[in-house]
Design a protein around this motif. Sequence first.
Motif, short mmCIF file in Angstrom:
data_model
loop_
_atom_site.label_atom_id
_atom_site.label_comp_id
_atom_site.label_asym_id
_atom_site.label_seq_id
_atom_site.Cartn_x
_atom_site.Cartn_y
_atom_site.Cartn_z
N GLN A 100 0.83 -1.20 0.00
CA GLN A 100 0.00 0.00 0.00
C GLN A 100 0.87 1.26 0.00
O GLN A 100 0.65 2.20 -0.78
CB GLN A 100 -0.92 -0.03 1.23
CG GLN A 100 -1.87 1.11 1.33
CD GLN A 100 -2.70 1.06 2.62
OE1 GLN A 100 -2.52 0.20 3.48
NE2 GLN A 100 -3.61 2.00 2.73
N VAL A 101 1.88 1.28 0.86
CA VAL A 101 2.79 2.43 0.95
C VAL A 101 3.59 2.59 -0.36
O VAL A 101 3.73 3.71 -0.88
CB VAL A 101 3.74 2.28 2.15
CG1 VAL A 101 4.86 3.31 2.11
CG2 VAL A 101 2.97 2.39 3.46
N LEU A 102 4.09 1.50 -0.89
CA LEU A 102 4.90 1.57 -2.11
C LEU A 102 4.08 2.03 -3.31
O LEU A 102 4.55 2.80 -4.14
CB LEU A 102 5.57 0.22 -2.38
CG LEU A 102 6.65 -0.16 -1.35
CD1 LEU A 102 7.08 -1.60 -1.54
CD2 LEU A 102 7.83 0.79 -1.40
N ARG A 103 2.83 1.59 -3.39
CA ARG A 103 1.97 2.05 -4.48
C ARG A 103 1.70 3.55 -4.38
O ARG A 103 1.70 4.26 -5.38
CB ARG A 103 0.65 1.27 -4.50
CG ARG A 103 0.79 -0.12 -5.08
CD ARG A 103 -0.56 -0.83 -5.08
NE ARG A 103 -0.45 -2.16 -5.58
CZ ARG A 103 -1.01 -2.57 -6.73
NH1 ARG A 103 -1.71 -1.75 -7.45
NH2 ARG A 103 -0.86 -3.81 -7.11
N GLU A 104 1.47 4.04 -3.16
CA GLU A 104 1.27 5.48 -2.96
C GLU A 104 2.54 6.24 -3.34
O GLU A 104 2.47 7.28 -4.00
CB GLU A 104 0.90 5.78 -1.51
CG GLU A 104 0.84 7.26 -1.17
CD GLU A 104 -0.14 8.08 -1.99
OE1 GLU A 104 0.12 9.28 -2.20
OE2 GLU A 104 -1.17 7.54 -2.44
N TYR A 117 8.61 10.46 6.01
CA TYR A 117 8.08 9.15 6.39
C TYR A 117 6.68 9.30 7.00
O TYR A 117 5.76 8.56 6.64
CB TYR A 117 9.01 8.47 7.40
CG TYR A 117 10.35 8.06 6.83
CD1 TYR A 117 10.51 6.85 6.18
CD2 TYR A 117 11.46 8.90 6.96
CE1 TYR A 117 11.75 6.47 5.67
CE2 TYR A 117 12.70 8.53 6.45
CZ TYR A 117 12.84 7.32 5.81
OH TYR A 117 14.06 6.95 5.29
N GLY A 118 6.51 10.26 7.91
CA GLY A 118 5.22 10.48 8.56
C GLY A 118 4.16 10.95 7.59
O GLY A 118 2.99 10.54 7.68
N ASP A 119 4.55 11.82 6.65
CA ASP A 119 3.59 12.29 5.64
C ASP A 119 3.11 11.14 4.78
O ASP A 119 1.92 11.04 4.47
CB ASP A 119 4.24 13.36 4.75
CG ASP A 119 4.56 14.64 5.48
OD1 ASP A 119 3.90 14.93 6.50
OD2 ASP A 119 5.49 15.35 5.04
N LYS A 128 0.37 7.38 12.42
CA LYS A 128 1.35 7.04 13.46
C LYS A 128 2.33 5.95 13.01
O LYS A 128 3.07 5.42 13.82
CB LYS A 128 0.63 6.60 14.73
CG LYS A 128 -0.22 7.71 15.35
CD LYS A 128 -0.86 7.25 16.62
CE LYS A 128 -1.87 8.21 17.15
NZ LYS A 128 -1.43 9.44 17.66
N ALA A 129 2.33 5.65 11.73
CA ALA A 129 3.11 4.52 11.22
C ALA A 129 4.39 4.94 10.47
O ALA A 129 4.82 4.24 9.56
CB ALA A 129 2.23 3.65 10.33
N VAL A 135 10.30 0.78 7.36
CA VAL A 135 10.47 -0.66 7.11
C VAL A 135 10.05 -0.99 5.68
O VAL A 135 10.73 -1.75 4.97
CB VAL A 135 9.68 -1.49 8.15
CG1 VAL A 135 9.66 -2.97 7.77
CG2 VAL A 135 10.26 -1.30 9.54
N ALA A 136 8.93 -0.41 5.24
CA ALA A 136 8.45 -0.65 3.87
C ALA A 136 9.47 -0.17 2.84
O ALA A 136 9.71 -0.83 1.83
CB ALA A 136 7.10 0.04 3.65
N MET A 137 10.10 0.98 3.13
CA MET A 137 11.11 1.49 2.19
C MET A 137 12.28 0.53 2.12
O MET A 137 12.80 0.25 1.04
CB MET A 137 11.61 2.88 2.61
CG MET A 137 10.57 4.00 2.56
SD MET A 137 9.71 4.18 0.99
CE MET A 137 8.16 3.36 1.35
N GLY A 138 12.70 0.00 3.27
CA GLY A 138 13.82 -0.94 3.30
C GLY A 138 13.51 -2.25 2.60
O GLY A 138 14.42 -2.94 2.16
N ALA A 139 12.23 -2.59 2.50
CA ALA A 139 11.82 -3.84 1.86
C ALA A 139 11.37 -3.63 0.41
O ALA A 139 10.89 -4.56 -0.22
CB ALA A 139 10.68 -4.47 2.68
N ASN A 140 11.52 -2.43 -0.11
CA ASN A 140 11.07 -2.11 -1.46
C ASN A 140 11.78 -3.00 -2.49
O ASN A 140 12.99 -2.89 -2.65
CB ASN A 140 11.35 -0.64 -1.76
CG ASN A 140 10.91 -0.20 -3.14
OD1 ASN A 140 10.31 -0.96 -3.89
ND2 ASN A 140 11.23 1.04 -3.48
N PRO A 141 11.03 -3.85 -3.19
CA PRO A 141 11.67 -4.71 -4.19
C PRO A 141 11.97 -4.00 -5.51
O PRO A 141 12.60 -4.57 -6.38
CB PRO A 141 10.64 -5.83 -4.39
CG PRO A 141 9.33 -5.17 -4.12
CD PRO A 141 9.60 -4.16 -3.04
#
Length: 183
Positions: A100-104, A117-119, A128-129, A135-141
């Motif tokens: 979800q974060v990567l698609r955004e 990150y907060g935005d 609040k995530a 973590v999602a950025m670090g796991a971006n394939p």
Amino acid sequence: MTSNAQFVEWAVVDSAIGPLLLAATGQGLVNVVFHAHEPVRDRAVRALGTRFGTEPAPAVPGRPGPLEEPIRQVGAYFEGRLRAFTLPLDWSLASGFNRQVLRELATGVPYGSVVGYGDLASRVGEPKAAQAVGVAMGANPLPVVVPCHRVVESHGGLGGFGGGLETKRRLLALEGVLPEPLF
């Protein structure tokens, strides 16, 4: 080969930030790996084989295939001729909140801009995530194509980066967000 096996093709391309491994399935670009010298490349290809239940095949130069357009667009990006990737993406290496974060990020943070990150967490409805976004950025394939280098700390720091901070600096300089290094 298992019944759920899928064709995976890969190639290593030179770039302004070093060799990148690009891998694609019939669905689209599935993986971009930084610093793809031989040991990193071999590990990445093995991991893709395990994940997809097939032996990934190296792309054959000059033969049409699923990497032809990604290779062209990545080259154009590093030459400063492409500001937005228009590639089909295979999201199978990301799931849940990360996807979800990567698609955004892929659709909502254009070339030459940054987001905190907060935005980014707020944009996906989880204000609040911010740490989970990290973590999602670090796991971006799909780094570079899904521009995790554009995510920075709210106070202006670069934050972390899976490809290393120097790589993040160089990508942001390429996009005009940071000045080019003097030497």
